[in-house]
Motif scaffolding. Structure first.
Motif, PDB file in Angstrom:
ATOM      1  N   ALA A  51       0.832  -1.205   0.000  1.00 19.83           N
ATOM      2  CA  ALA A  51       0.000   0.000   0.000  1.00 19.83           C
ATOM      3  C   ALA A  51       0.866   1.254   0.000  1.00 19.83           C
ATOM      4  CB  ALA A  51      -0.925  -0.002   1.216  1.00 19.83           C
ATOM      5  N   MET A  52       1.974   1.221   0.737  1.00 18.42           N
ATOM      6  CA  MET A  52       2.866   2.374   0.775  1.00 18.42           C
ATOM      7  C   MET A  52       3.531   2.596  -0.572  1.00 18.42           C
ATOM      8  SD  MET A  52       4.643   1.966   4.544  1.00 18.42           S
ATOM      9  CE  MET A  52       5.645   3.433   4.297  1.00 18.42           C
ATOM     10  N   LEU A  95       2.294   1.713  -3.516  1.00 13.88           N
ATOM     11  CA  LEU A  95       1.265   2.221  -4.422  1.00 13.88           C
ATOM     12  C   LEU A  95       0.998   3.701  -4.169  1.00 13.88           C
ATOM     13  CD1 LEU A  95      -0.930   1.823  -6.554  1.00 13.88           C
ATOM     14  CD2 LEU A  95      -2.471   1.080  -4.710  1.00 13.88           C
ATOM     15  N   SER A  96       0.894   4.058  -2.878  1.00 15.27           N
ATOM     16  CA  SER A  96       0.666   5.461  -2.528  1.00 15.27           C
ATOM     17  C   SER A  96       1.813   6.342  -3.014  1.00 15.27           C
ATOM     18  CB  SER A  96       0.503   5.601  -1.015  1.00 15.27           C
ATOM     19  OG  SER A  96       0.406   6.947  -0.635  1.00 15.27           O
ATOM     20  N   SER A  97       3.038   5.837  -2.848  1.00 14.75           N
ATOM     21  CA  SER A  97       4.209   6.601  -3.273  1.00 14.75           C
ATOM     22  C   SER A  97       4.209   6.816  -4.780  1.00 14.75           C
ATOM     23  CB  SER A  97       5.488   5.880  -2.838  1.00 14.75           C
ATOM     24  OG  SER A  97       6.635   6.581  -3.251  1.00 14.75           O
ATOM     25  N   LEU A 138       1.613   6.866  -6.797  1.00 17.71           N
ATOM     26  CA  LEU A 138       0.546   7.810  -7.149  1.00 17.71           C
ATOM     27  C   LEU A 138       0.949   9.247  -6.818  1.00 17.71           C
ATOM     28  CD1 LEU A 138      -2.610   5.817  -5.955  1.00 17.71           C
ATOM     29  CD2 LEU A 138      -1.845   6.189  -8.317  1.00 17.71           C
ATOM     30  N   CYS A 139       1.576   9.421  -5.658  1.00 18.69           N
ATOM     31  CA  CYS A 139       2.021  10.760  -5.276  1.00 18.69           C
ATOM     32  C   CYS A 139       3.125  11.262  -6.200  1.00 18.69           C
ATOM     33  CB  CYS A 139       2.493  10.764  -3.821  1.00 18.69           C
ATOM     34  SG  CYS A 139       1.164  10.537  -2.623  1.00 18.69           S
TER      35      CYS A 139
END
Length: 214
Positions: free
Chosen positions: A20-21, A23-25, A27-28
């Motif tokens: 999840a981290m 994926l979040s990274s 996207l950011c």
């Protein structure tokens, strides 16, 4: 009591955290294409603030200098006329630099000094809040007293004036004149000092490209 399903759920959740981290990274990171917006909007926010502050000081130069220098009812600062001139000049030049994105990082330094001095000399004794509110962790005896006076002023206006017309474009408030605004501007200037004027929409960006400056 069987806790195995619960433990399995917790372990699954914990095991998915790295994915999840990542994926979040990702996207950011994709959003960095728009990273020029943050410094641009900060600059456009601050430009009119400093322009109005500087022009007001020049328009009321003598009165402002007296307030700067008087130790009884003012700030008690040395060389008040020189200080007013320099502060107003930096504020006007700073406003233009913010608007154009020119020399963004250097101009932030004197403006941060101005905000820090203003916060300490003119606003600190009034607490944090810019507008007086009578409750909350930032409320003080001063702001509580201001609310009492505000309620009394409302009663007088409601009894003797057209209160609906008076408040048609906004509610009545009491200016507490705390450090909130000065601190906010200081934080924004600090962000610009590290971010710079931003890509694409600042003179700094194009000048660096023109002269090959990293």
């Amino acid at each position: 009591m069987n806790t195995t399903p619960f433990n399995t759920l917790i372990q699954t959740f914990i095991g998915n955290i790295p994915d999840a981290m990542r994926l979040s990274s990702r996207l950011c990171d994709k959003a960095r294409a728009l990273d020029f917006l943050a410094p641009l909007l900060i600059r456009l926010y601050l430009a009119p603030v400093f322009w109005m502050a500087g022009t007001k000081k020049f328009a009321n130069f003598s009165d402002t200098a007296e307030w700067f220098g008087n130790g009884d009812w003012g700030l008690g600062l040395p060389a008040p006329y020189v200080l007013v001139f320099l502060v107003a000049l930096f504020e006007l030049v700073g406003a233009l630099c913010m608007l154009l994105g020119f020399a963004t990082r250097p101009i932030c330094l004197p403006l941060m000094v101005i905000m820090a001095v203003a916060a300490v000399t003119a606003h600190l004794q009034n607490g944090w809040l810019a507008i007086a509110t009578g409750s909350g962790i930032f409320a003080t005896d001063r702001t509580v007293g201001a609310i009492e006076r505000l309620e009394r002023a409302k009663e007088i206006l409601q009894a003797q004036g057209d209160y609906d017309w008076i408040t048609e474009h906004g509610a009545l408030v009491v200016l507490n004149n705390g450090i909130e605004f000065a601190a906010t501007y200081l934080v924004m200037l600090l962000a610009l000092f590290f971010l710079g004027g931003g890509r694409f929409v600042s003179a700094d960006y194009w000048l660096r490209r023109r002269y090959g400056i990293d």
